[in-house]
Design an enzyme around this catalytic site. Structure first.
Site, PDB file in Angstrom:
ATOM      1  N   PRO A 177      -3.392  -0.393  19.453  1.00 11.28           N
ATOM      2  CA  PRO A 177      -3.255  -0.871  18.070  1.00 11.28           C
ATOM      3  C   PRO A 177      -3.230   0.223  16.998  1.00 11.28           C
ATOM      4  O   PRO A 177      -2.702  -0.013  15.911  1.00 11.28           O
ATOM      5  CB  PRO A 177      -4.470  -1.779  17.888  1.00 11.28           C
ATOM      6  CG  PRO A 177      -5.455  -1.348  18.925  1.00 11.28           C
ATOM      7  CD  PRO A 177      -4.641  -0.862  20.080  1.00 11.28           C
ATOM      8  N   LYS A 229       1.730  -0.669  15.221  1.00 14.42           N
ATOM      9  CA  LYS A 229       3.167  -0.713  15.517  1.00 14.42           C
ATOM     10  C   LYS A 229       3.627  -1.955  16.279  1.00 14.42           C
ATOM     11  O   LYS A 229       4.823  -2.257  16.319  1.00 14.42           O
ATOM     12  CB  LYS A 229       3.577   0.527  16.327  1.00 14.42           C
ATOM     13  CG  LYS A 229       3.711   1.771  15.481  1.00 14.42           C
ATOM     14  CD  LYS A 229       4.892   1.682  14.537  1.00 14.42           C
ATOM     15  CE  LYS A 229       4.797   2.660  13.401  1.00 14.42           C
ATOM     16  NZ  LYS A 229       4.889   2.075  12.079  1.00 14.42           N
ATOM     17  N   HIS A 247       0.849  -1.198   0.000  1.00 14.20           N
ATOM     18  CA  HIS A 247       0.000   0.000   0.000  1.00 14.20           C
ATOM     19  C   HIS A 247       0.880   1.243   0.000  1.00 14.20           C
ATOM     20  O   HIS A 247       1.865   1.304   0.718  1.00 14.20           O
ATOM     21  CB  HIS A 247      -0.908   0.017   1.241  1.00 14.20           C
ATOM     22  CG  HIS A 247      -2.077  -0.916   1.131  1.00 14.20           C
ATOM     23  ND1 HIS A 247      -3.159  -0.866   1.968  1.00 14.20           N
ATOM     24  CD2 HIS A 247      -2.342  -1.929   0.258  1.00 14.20           C
ATOM     25  CE1 HIS A 247      -4.028  -1.797   1.626  1.00 14.20           C
ATOM     26  NE2 HIS A 247      -3.551  -2.468   0.604  1.00 14.20           N
ATOM     27  N   TYR A 273      -8.846   5.297   8.166  1.00 12.38           N
ATOM     28  CA  TYR A 273      -8.912   5.654   9.586  1.00 12.38           C
ATOM     29  C   TYR A 273      -9.939   6.778   9.700  1.00 12.38           C
ATOM     30  O   TYR A 273      -9.731   7.859   9.140  1.00 12.38           O
ATOM     31  CB  TYR A 273      -7.555   6.160  10.085  1.00 12.38           C
ATOM     32  CG  TYR A 273      -6.512   5.075  10.253  1.00 12.38           C
ATOM     33  CD1 TYR A 273      -5.772   4.615   9.165  1.00 12.38           C
ATOM     34  CD2 TYR A 273      -6.252   4.521  11.508  1.00 12.38           C
ATOM     35  CE1 TYR A 273      -4.811   3.623   9.327  1.00 12.38           C
ATOM     36  CE2 TYR A 273      -5.293   3.531  11.677  1.00 12.38           C
ATOM     37  CZ  TYR A 273      -4.577   3.090  10.587  1.00 12.38           C
ATOM     38  OH  TYR A 273      -3.626   2.111  10.751  1.00 12.38           O
ATOM     39  N   TYR A 310       4.452   6.136  10.339  1.00 10.39           N
ATOM     40  CA  TYR A 310       3.600   5.000   9.964  1.00 10.39           C
ATOM     41  C   TYR A 310       4.378   4.007   9.120  1.00 10.39           C
ATOM     42  O   TYR A 310       4.343   2.796   9.373  1.00 10.39           O
ATOM     43  CB  TYR A 310       2.359   5.503   9.206  1.00 10.39           C
ATOM     44  CG  TYR A 310       1.248   4.484   9.128  1.00 10.39           C
ATOM     45  CD1 TYR A 310       1.387   3.325   8.371  1.00 10.39           C
ATOM     46  CD2 TYR A 310       0.054   4.668   9.807  1.00 10.39           C
ATOM     47  CE1 TYR A 310       0.384   2.374   8.300  1.00 10.39           C
ATOM     48  CE2 TYR A 310      -0.970   3.721   9.744  1.00 10.39           C
ATOM     49  CZ  TYR A 310      -0.784   2.578   8.984  1.00 10.39           C
ATOM     50  OH  TYR A 310      -1.776   1.645   8.926  1.00 10.39           O
TER      51      TYR A 310
HETATM   52  C1  DHB Z   1      -4.829  -3.197  11.554  1.00 11.30           C
HETATM   53  C2  DHB Z   1      -4.716  -2.903  12.874  1.00 11.30           C
HETATM   54  C3  DHB Z   1      -4.313  -1.636  13.238  1.00 11.30           C
HETATM   55  O1  DHB Z   1      -4.182  -1.326  14.517  1.00 11.30           O
HETATM   56  C4  DHB Z   1      -4.051  -0.665  12.319  1.00 11.30           C
HETATM   57  O2  DHB Z   1      -3.686   0.566  12.725  1.00 11.30           O
HETATM   58  C5  DHB Z   1      -4.177  -0.969  11.011  1.00 11.30           C
HETATM   59  C6  DHB Z   1      -4.564  -2.248  10.622  1.00 11.30           C
HETATM   60  C7  DHB Z   1      -5.260  -4.550  11.140  1.00 11.30           C
HETATM   61  O3  DHB Z   1      -5.480  -5.396  11.997  1.00 11.30           O
HETATM   62  O4  DHB Z   1      -5.414  -4.778   9.942  1.00 11.30           O
END
Ligand code: DHB
Length: 388
Positions: free
Chosen positions: A293, A297, A74, A200, A383
Protein backbone atom coordinates in the site's frame (compact mmCIF):
# COMPACT_ATOMS: atom_id res chain seq x y z
CA UNK A 1 -29.94 -20.66 -18.70
CA UNK A 2 -27.62 -19.07 -21.28
CA UNK A 3 -27.19 -15.30 -21.55
CA UNK A 4 -25.21 -13.51 -24.23
CA UNK A 5 -23.32 -10.24 -24.02
CA UNK A 6 -20.34 -8.59 -25.70
CA UNK A 7 -18.03 -8.35 -22.69
CA UNK A 8 -18.36 -10.64 -19.66
CA UNK A 9 -16.77 -8.81 -16.73
CA UNK A 10 -15.72 -10.87 -13.70
CA UNK A 11 -15.64 -8.67 -10.59
CA UNK A 12 -17.69 -5.58 -9.62
CA UNK A 13 -15.00 -3.63 -7.77
CA UNK A 14 -13.74 -0.33 -9.16
CA UNK A 15 -11.93 -1.97 -12.12
CA UNK A 16 -14.94 -4.04 -13.24
CA UNK A 17 -17.55 -1.33 -12.77
CA UNK A 18 -15.42 1.41 -14.37
CA UNK A 19 -14.83 -0.86 -17.37
CA UNK A 20 -18.57 -1.60 -17.64
CA UNK A 21 -19.31 2.13 -17.44
CA UNK A 22 -16.71 3.14 -20.07
CA UNK A 23 -17.86 0.36 -22.42
CA UNK A 24 -21.47 1.41 -21.95
CA UNK A 25 -20.57 4.98 -22.92
CA UNK A 26 -18.96 3.60 -26.09
CA UNK A 27 -22.11 1.58 -26.89
CA UNK A 28 -20.67 -1.81 -25.87
CA UNK A 29 -22.82 -4.19 -23.84
CA UNK A 30 -21.49 -5.99 -20.79
CA UNK A 31 -22.65 -8.15 -17.89
CA UNK A 32 -20.73 -8.04 -14.58
CA UNK A 33 -20.67 -11.03 -12.20
CA UNK A 34 -19.45 -10.68 -8.61
CA UNK A 35 -19.11 -13.21 -5.77
CA UNK A 36 -19.69 -10.68 -2.98
CA UNK A 37 -22.84 -8.76 -2.14
CA UNK A 38 -23.31 -5.19 -3.35
CA UNK A 39 -23.18 -3.98 0.28
CA UNK A 40 -19.91 -5.78 0.97
CA UNK A 41 -18.18 -4.39 -2.12
CA UNK A 42 -19.44 -0.88 -1.33
CA UNK A 43 -18.34 -0.85 2.29
CA UNK A 44 -14.93 -2.53 2.29
CA UNK A 45 -12.32 -0.02 3.30
CA UNK A 46 -9.53 0.49 0.82
CA UNK A 47 -7.21 3.22 -0.39
CA UNK A 48 -8.01 6.88 -0.32
CA UNK A 49 -5.66 8.71 -2.65
CA UNK A 50 -6.34 9.40 -6.34
CA UNK A 51 -3.49 10.55 -8.52
CA UNK A 52 -4.03 13.27 -11.12
CA UNK A 53 -4.51 10.86 -14.04
CA UNK A 54 -7.16 8.87 -12.12
CA UNK A 55 -9.06 12.10 -11.46
CA UNK A 56 -8.80 12.92 -15.17
CA UNK A 57 -10.14 9.48 -16.21
CA UNK A 58 -13.05 9.63 -13.74
CA UNK A 59 -13.88 13.21 -14.75
CA UNK A 60 -13.85 12.34 -18.47
CA UNK A 61 -16.19 9.42 -17.67
CA UNK A 62 -18.70 11.80 -16.08
CA UNK A 63 -17.78 10.69 -12.55
CA UNK A 64 -16.00 13.83 -11.37
CA UNK A 65 -18.77 15.92 -9.80
CA UNK A 66 -18.91 14.52 -6.27
CA UNK A 67 -15.16 13.93 -6.33
CA UNK A 68 -14.58 17.63 -6.95
CA UNK A 69 -17.24 18.72 -4.46
CA UNK A 70 -16.36 16.37 -1.60
CA UNK A 71 -12.79 15.27 -2.34
CA UNK A 72 -9.79 17.29 -1.22
CA UNK A 73 -6.91 18.27 -3.44
CA UNK A 74 -3.46 17.96 -1.85
CA UNK A 75 -0.36 19.65 -3.21
CA UNK A 76 1.99 17.01 -1.78
CA UNK A 77 2.97 14.98 1.29
CA UNK A 78 5.23 15.24 4.32
CA UNK A 79 8.15 12.87 4.80
CA UNK A 80 9.62 12.70 8.28
CA UNK A 81 12.03 10.91 10.54
CA UNK A 82 12.88 11.69 14.18
CA UNK A 83 14.03 15.29 14.29
CA UNK A 84 12.45 16.66 11.16
CA UNK A 85 9.40 16.90 8.91
CA UNK A 86 9.79 17.93 5.28
CA UNK A 87 7.07 18.88 2.81
CA UNK A 88 7.31 17.79 -0.83
CA UNK A 89 5.18 20.03 -3.05
CA UNK A 90 4.18 17.92 -6.08
CA UNK A 91 2.45 20.86 -7.77
CA UNK A 92 5.57 22.94 -7.56
CA UNK A 93 7.78 20.00 -8.62
CA UNK A 94 5.66 18.48 -11.40
CA UNK A 95 2.53 20.58 -11.94
CA UNK A 96 0.40 17.63 -10.76
CA UNK A 97 -1.55 17.05 -7.55
CA UNK A 98 -3.37 14.20 -5.76
CA UNK A 99 -6.88 13.99 -4.31
CA UNK A 100 -8.13 12.50 -1.05
CA UNK A 101 -11.28 10.60 -2.03
CA UNK A 102 -11.91 7.11 -0.67
CA UNK A 103 -12.30 4.03 -2.83
CA UNK A 104 -15.64 3.52 -1.06
CA UNK A 105 -16.77 6.84 -2.56
CA UNK A 106 -15.49 5.96 -6.05
CA UNK A 107 -17.38 2.67 -5.76
CA UNK A 108 -20.63 4.47 -4.78
CA UNK A 109 -20.28 6.83 -7.76
CA UNK A 110 -19.74 3.88 -10.10
CA UNK A 111 -22.73 1.91 -8.75
CA UNK A 112 -24.90 5.02 -9.18
CA UNK A 113 -23.66 5.77 -12.70
CA UNK A 114 -23.70 2.29 -14.19
CA UNK A 115 -27.14 1.20 -15.32
CA UNK A 116 -26.12 -2.12 -16.88
CA UNK A 117 -26.58 -5.60 -15.40
CA UNK A 118 -24.46 -6.55 -12.38
CA UNK A 119 -25.10 -9.99 -10.87
CA UNK A 120 -24.00 -10.14 -7.22
CA UNK A 121 -23.49 -13.12 -4.90
CA UNK A 122 -22.59 -15.68 -7.55
CA UNK A 123 -20.58 -18.82 -6.72
CA UNK A 124 -18.53 -21.39 -8.69
CA UNK A 125 -17.43 -18.80 -11.27
CA UNK A 126 -15.36 -20.44 -14.02
CA UNK A 127 -13.93 -19.18 -17.33
CA UNK A 128 -13.96 -21.34 -20.47
CA UNK A 129 -12.66 -21.53 -24.07
CA UNK A 130 -10.45 -18.47 -23.67
CA UNK A 131 -8.42 -19.11 -26.81
CA UNK A 132 -11.47 -19.41 -29.05
CA UNK A 133 -13.60 -16.50 -30.27
CA UNK A 134 -16.57 -17.69 -28.19
CA UNK A 135 -15.35 -17.71 -24.60
CA UNK A 136 -17.87 -18.02 -21.78
CA UNK A 137 -18.28 -17.77 -18.04
CA UNK A 138 -20.29 -20.20 -15.91
CA UNK A 139 -21.54 -19.54 -12.39
CA UNK A 140 -24.27 -20.41 -9.93
CA UNK A 141 -26.62 -17.55 -9.08
CA UNK A 142 -27.82 -16.71 -5.56
CA UNK A 143 -30.90 -18.92 -6.08
CA UNK A 144 -28.65 -21.90 -6.78
CA UNK A 145 -29.34 -21.94 -10.53
CA UNK A 146 -26.42 -22.78 -12.86
CA UNK A 147 -25.90 -20.05 -15.50
CA UNK A 148 -23.78 -19.57 -18.59
CA UNK A 149 -22.72 -16.19 -19.95
CA UNK A 150 -21.48 -16.23 -23.56
CA UNK A 151 -19.36 -13.29 -24.69
CA UNK A 152 -16.95 -12.07 -27.35
CA UNK A 153 -14.42 -11.11 -24.68
CA UNK A 154 -13.94 -11.73 -20.94
CA UNK A 155 -12.44 -9.09 -18.65
CA UNK A 156 -10.91 -10.46 -15.45
CA UNK A 157 -11.34 -7.72 -12.82
CA UNK A 158 -11.73 -10.05 -9.85
CA UNK A 159 -8.61 -9.39 -7.81
CA UNK A 160 -5.71 -11.66 -6.97
CA UNK A 161 -7.89 -14.37 -5.39
CA UNK A 162 -10.50 -14.48 -8.18
CA UNK A 163 -10.69 -17.22 -10.84
CA UNK A 164 -9.53 -15.06 -13.80
CA UNK A 165 -5.83 -14.89 -12.96
CA UNK A 166 -5.75 -18.64 -12.35
CA UNK A 167 -7.65 -19.34 -15.61
CA UNK A 168 -4.49 -18.57 -17.58
CA UNK A 169 -2.71 -21.94 -17.97
CA UNK A 170 0.49 -22.22 -15.96
CA UNK A 171 2.51 -22.73 -19.14
CA UNK A 172 1.25 -19.40 -20.52
CA UNK A 173 1.93 -17.18 -17.50
CA UNK A 174 4.75 -15.93 -15.39
CA UNK A 175 4.30 -14.70 -11.82
CA UNK A 176 6.75 -12.29 -10.17
CA UNK A 177 6.29 -12.00 -6.45
CA UNK A 178 7.74 -10.45 -3.31
CA UNK A 179 6.39 -10.70 0.22
CA UNK A 180 7.50 -8.26 2.91
CA UNK A 181 8.44 -9.11 6.50
CA UNK A 182 5.92 -6.64 7.98
CA UNK A 183 2.25 -5.67 7.80
CA UNK A 184 0.14 -2.58 8.45
CA UNK A 185 -2.32 -2.11 11.28
CA UNK A 186 -4.87 0.32 9.83
CA UNK A 187 -7.39 2.30 11.83
CA UNK A 188 -10.24 4.58 10.84
CA UNK A 189 -11.07 7.21 13.46
CA UNK A 190 -13.85 9.77 13.90
CA UNK A 191 -11.51 12.66 14.53
CA UNK A 192 -10.36 15.61 12.45
CA UNK A 193 -6.95 14.90 10.87
CA UNK A 194 -4.08 16.42 12.84
CA UNK A 195 -2.39 17.41 9.58
CA UNK A 196 -3.36 19.21 6.37
CA UNK A 197 -1.56 16.70 4.12
CA UNK A 198 -0.41 13.07 4.58
CA UNK A 199 2.58 12.33 6.83
CA UNK A 200 4.83 9.37 5.94
CA UNK A 201 7.02 8.75 8.99
CA UNK A 202 10.18 6.69 9.24
CA UNK A 203 10.83 5.64 12.85
CA UNK A 204 13.26 3.10 14.36
CA UNK A 205 10.27 1.32 15.96
CA UNK A 206 8.45 1.12 12.62
CA UNK A 207 6.75 3.14 9.90
CA UNK A 208 3.62 5.22 10.57
CA UNK A 209 1.28 7.03 8.17
CA UNK A 210 -1.24 9.74 8.95
CA UNK A 211 -3.83 9.84 6.18
CA UNK A 212 -7.45 10.96 6.12
CA UNK A 213 -10.80 10.47 4.45
CA UNK A 214 -12.54 13.79 5.16
CA UNK A 215 -12.27 16.84 7.46
CA UNK A 216 -13.80 14.67 10.24
CA UNK A 217 -12.35 11.20 9.54
CA UNK A 218 -8.70 10.19 9.92
CA UNK A 219 -7.05 7.08 8.52
CA UNK A 220 -3.82 5.98 10.21
CA UNK A 221 -1.43 3.10 9.81
CA UNK A 222 1.34 1.50 11.88
CA UNK A 223 3.97 -0.99 10.77
CA UNK A 224 3.45 -4.22 12.77
CA UNK A 225 4.99 -7.71 12.53
CA UNK A 226 3.38 -10.22 10.16
CA UNK A 227 0.73 -12.30 11.86
CA UNK A 228 -0.23 -9.52 14.31
CA UNK A 229 -3.66 -9.98 15.90
CA UNK A 230 -5.48 -6.60 15.96
CA UNK A 231 -6.91 -7.66 19.36
CA UNK A 232 -3.44 -7.11 20.82
CA UNK A 233 -3.72 -3.44 19.85
CA UNK A 234 -6.31 -1.76 22.10
CA UNK A 235 -7.11 1.83 21.08
CA UNK A 236 -4.86 3.43 23.71
CA UNK A 237 -1.88 1.42 22.47
CA UNK A 238 -2.62 2.44 18.86
CA UNK A 239 -2.76 6.15 19.74
CA UNK A 240 0.33 6.15 21.93
CA UNK A 241 2.37 4.32 19.30
CA UNK A 242 1.11 6.69 16.58
CA UNK A 243 1.98 9.68 18.78
CA UNK A 244 5.51 8.41 19.27
CA UNK A 245 6.20 7.49 15.65
CA UNK A 246 4.50 10.57 14.16
CA UNK A 247 6.42 12.92 16.46
CA UNK A 248 3.77 14.22 18.87
CA UNK A 249 5.31 17.16 20.74
CA UNK A 250 8.00 17.90 18.13
CA UNK A 251 8.05 21.54 17.02
CA UNK A 252 4.69 22.09 18.70
CA UNK A 253 2.84 19.48 16.61
CA UNK A 254 0.23 17.36 18.37
CA UNK A 255 -1.72 14.26 17.36
CA UNK A 256 -5.36 14.40 18.44
CA UNK A 257 -6.78 10.94 19.24
CA UNK A 258 -10.45 10.03 18.77
CA UNK A 259 -12.88 7.09 18.62
CA UNK A 260 -11.58 4.26 16.43
CA UNK A 261 -14.34 2.82 14.22
CA UNK A 262 -12.39 0.16 12.31
CA UNK A 263 -9.16 -1.71 12.92
CA UNK A 264 -7.54 -4.34 10.70
CA UNK A 265 -4.18 -5.82 9.71
CA UNK A 266 -3.09 -5.69 6.05
CA UNK A 267 -0.35 -8.00 4.77
CA UNK A 268 1.98 -6.49 2.19
CA UNK A 269 3.11 -8.05 -1.06
CA UNK A 270 4.08 -7.28 -4.61
CA UNK A 271 2.84 -9.52 -7.40
CA UNK A 272 2.78 -9.18 -11.18
CA UNK A 273 1.33 -11.84 -13.48
CA UNK A 274 2.28 -11.58 -17.14
CA UNK A 275 0.96 -11.37 -19.79
CA UNK A 276 -2.22 -9.45 -18.95
CA UNK A 277 -3.99 -11.07 -21.89
CA UNK A 278 -4.60 -14.72 -22.74
CA UNK A 279 -6.59 -15.18 -25.95
CA UNK A 280 -9.94 -13.51 -25.31
CA UNK A 281 -9.30 -12.95 -21.59
CA UNK A 282 -7.96 -9.53 -20.54
CA UNK A 283 -6.85 -8.96 -16.93
CA UNK A 284 -7.12 -5.57 -15.20
CA UNK A 285 -6.37 -4.29 -11.69
CA UNK A 286 -5.50 -6.61 -8.80
CA UNK A 287 -6.27 -9.66 -10.97
CA UNK A 288 -2.94 -8.98 -12.70
CA UNK A 289 -0.93 -7.15 -10.05
CA UNK A 290 -0.75 -6.37 -6.34
CA UNK A 291 1.36 -3.59 -4.83
CA UNK A 292 2.10 -2.98 -1.16
CA UNK A 293 0.00 0.00 0.00
CA UNK A 294 2.86 2.49 0.59
CA UNK A 295 2.40 5.16 -2.09
CA UNK A 296 -1.28 4.35 -2.70
CA UNK A 297 -0.88 2.93 -6.20
CA UNK A 298 -3.32 -0.04 -6.18
CA UNK A 299 -6.56 1.70 -7.13
CA UNK A 300 -4.76 4.14 -9.44
CA UNK A 301 -3.16 1.30 -11.36
CA UNK A 302 -6.53 -0.43 -11.75
CA UNK A 303 -8.01 2.79 -13.16
CA UNK A 304 -5.02 3.16 -15.54
CA UNK A 305 -5.47 -0.44 -16.81
CA UNK A 306 -9.17 0.08 -17.46
CA UNK A 307 -8.61 3.45 -19.18
CA UNK A 308 -6.41 1.54 -21.63
CA UNK A 309 -8.57 -1.58 -21.90
CA UNK A 310 -11.92 0.09 -22.64
CA UNK A 311 -10.86 1.76 -25.94
CA UNK A 312 -8.88 -1.37 -26.93
CA UNK A 313 -11.97 -3.57 -26.53
CA UNK A 314 -14.19 -0.97 -28.21
CA UNK A 315 -11.94 -0.95 -31.29
CA UNK A 316 -11.75 -4.77 -31.29
CA UNK A 317 -15.51 -5.28 -31.03
CA UNK A 318 -16.49 -2.52 -33.46
CA UNK A 319 -14.22 -3.79 -36.23
CA UNK A 320 -11.75 -0.91 -35.85
CA UNK A 321 -8.75 -3.18 -35.61
CA UNK A 322 -7.14 -5.36 -33.01
CA UNK A 323 -3.87 -3.39 -32.69
CA UNK A 324 -4.74 -1.79 -29.35
CA UNK A 325 -5.97 -5.09 -27.92
CA UNK A 326 -2.76 -6.78 -29.12
CA UNK A 327 -0.69 -4.08 -27.42
CA UNK A 328 -2.79 -3.93 -24.22
CA UNK A 329 -0.63 -6.23 -22.11
CA UNK A 330 2.72 -4.66 -23.05
CA UNK A 331 1.41 -1.10 -22.74
CA UNK A 332 -0.27 -1.73 -19.39
CA UNK A 333 2.73 -3.60 -17.99
CA UNK A 334 5.07 -0.66 -18.59
CA UNK A 335 3.02 1.38 -16.09
CA UNK A 336 2.51 -1.66 -13.81
CA UNK A 337 6.27 -2.18 -13.45
CA UNK A 338 6.87 1.55 -12.84
CA UNK A 339 4.30 1.50 -10.03
CA UNK A 340 5.59 -1.85 -8.76
CA UNK A 341 9.05 -0.36 -8.46
CA UNK A 342 7.78 2.86 -6.86
CA UNK A 343 5.66 0.97 -4.28
CA UNK A 344 8.58 -1.35 -3.46
CA UNK A 345 10.91 1.66 -3.18
CA UNK A 346 8.60 3.66 -0.88
CA UNK A 347 8.01 0.53 1.20
CA UNK A 348 11.67 -0.39 1.62
CA UNK A 349 12.70 3.24 2.23
CA UNK A 350 10.22 3.71 5.08
CA UNK A 351 9.86 0.41 6.99
CA UNK A 352 12.11 -0.50 9.88
CA UNK A 353 14.08 -3.72 9.62
CA UNK A 354 16.31 -5.13 12.34
CA UNK A 355 19.41 -4.27 10.28
CA UNK A 356 21.25 -1.04 11.23
CA UNK A 357 22.81 -0.89 7.75
CA UNK A 358 19.29 -0.70 6.24
CA UNK A 359 18.41 2.12 8.63
CA UNK A 360 21.39 4.25 7.57
CA UNK A 361 20.62 3.75 3.87
CA UNK A 362 16.97 4.66 4.47
CA UNK A 363 17.88 7.86 6.31
CA UNK A 364 20.36 8.80 3.60
CA UNK A 365 17.70 8.23 0.95
CA UNK A 366 15.16 10.32 2.91
CA UNK A 367 17.65 13.18 3.32
CA UNK A 368 18.33 13.05 -0.43
CA UNK A 369 14.67 13.06 -1.60
CA UNK A 370 13.89 15.95 0.74
CA UNK A 371 16.95 18.08 -0.05
CA UNK A 372 17.61 17.53 -3.75
CA UNK A 373 15.14 18.91 -6.30
CA UNK A 374 16.02 16.00 -8.61
CA UNK A 375 15.35 13.46 -5.85
CA UNK A 376 12.12 15.17 -4.79
CA UNK A 377 10.91 15.42 -8.39
CA UNK A 378 11.43 11.68 -8.94
CA UNK A 379 9.25 10.85 -5.95
CA UNK A 380 6.67 13.50 -6.89
CA UNK A 381 6.38 12.31 -10.53
CA UNK A 382 5.69 8.77 -9.40
CA UNK A 383 3.39 9.67 -6.50
CA UNK A 384 1.23 12.14 -8.45
CA UNK A 385 1.28 9.67 -11.35
CA UNK A 386 2.78 9.91 -14.80
CA UNK A 387 0.29 10.98 -17.49
CA UNK A 388 -1.50 7.99 -19.09
C1 DHB B 1 -3.61 5.69 2.21
C2 DHB B 1 -3.04 4.48 1.98
C3 DHB B 1 -1.76 4.45 1.48
O1 DHB B 1 -1.18 3.29 1.23
C4 DHB B 1 -1.04 5.58 1.24
O2 DHB B 1 0.22 5.49 0.77
C5 DHB B 1 -1.62 6.77 1.48
C6 DHB B 1 -2.92 6.83 1.97
C7 DHB B 1 -4.99 5.75 2.75
O3 DHB B 1 -5.60 4.71 2.95
O4 DHB B 1 -5.47 6.86 3.01
Amino acid sequence: MVMRTEVAIVGAGPAGLLLAHLLDRAGIESVVVETRSQEYVASRIRAGILEQSSVDVLTAAGLGDRLRAEGHEHRGVYLQWPGGRHHLDFVDLTGRSVWVYGQTEVQKDLVRAHGGPVVYEVTDTALHDLTTDHPYVTYTDRDGVGRRLDAAVIAGCDGSFGPSRAAVPQSARQVYERTYPYSWLGVLADVAPSTDELIYAWHPDGFALHSMRSPTVSRLYLQVPNGTDPQTWPDERVWSELAKRLGHGQDGWTLTPGPITEKSVLPMRSLVQTPMRHGRLFLAGDAAHIVPPTGAKGLNLAIADVARLAPALTALLRGNGSARAERYSDDALARVWRCTHFSWWMTTMLHATSDPFDAQLQLSQLRWVTSSRAGATGLAENYAGLPL
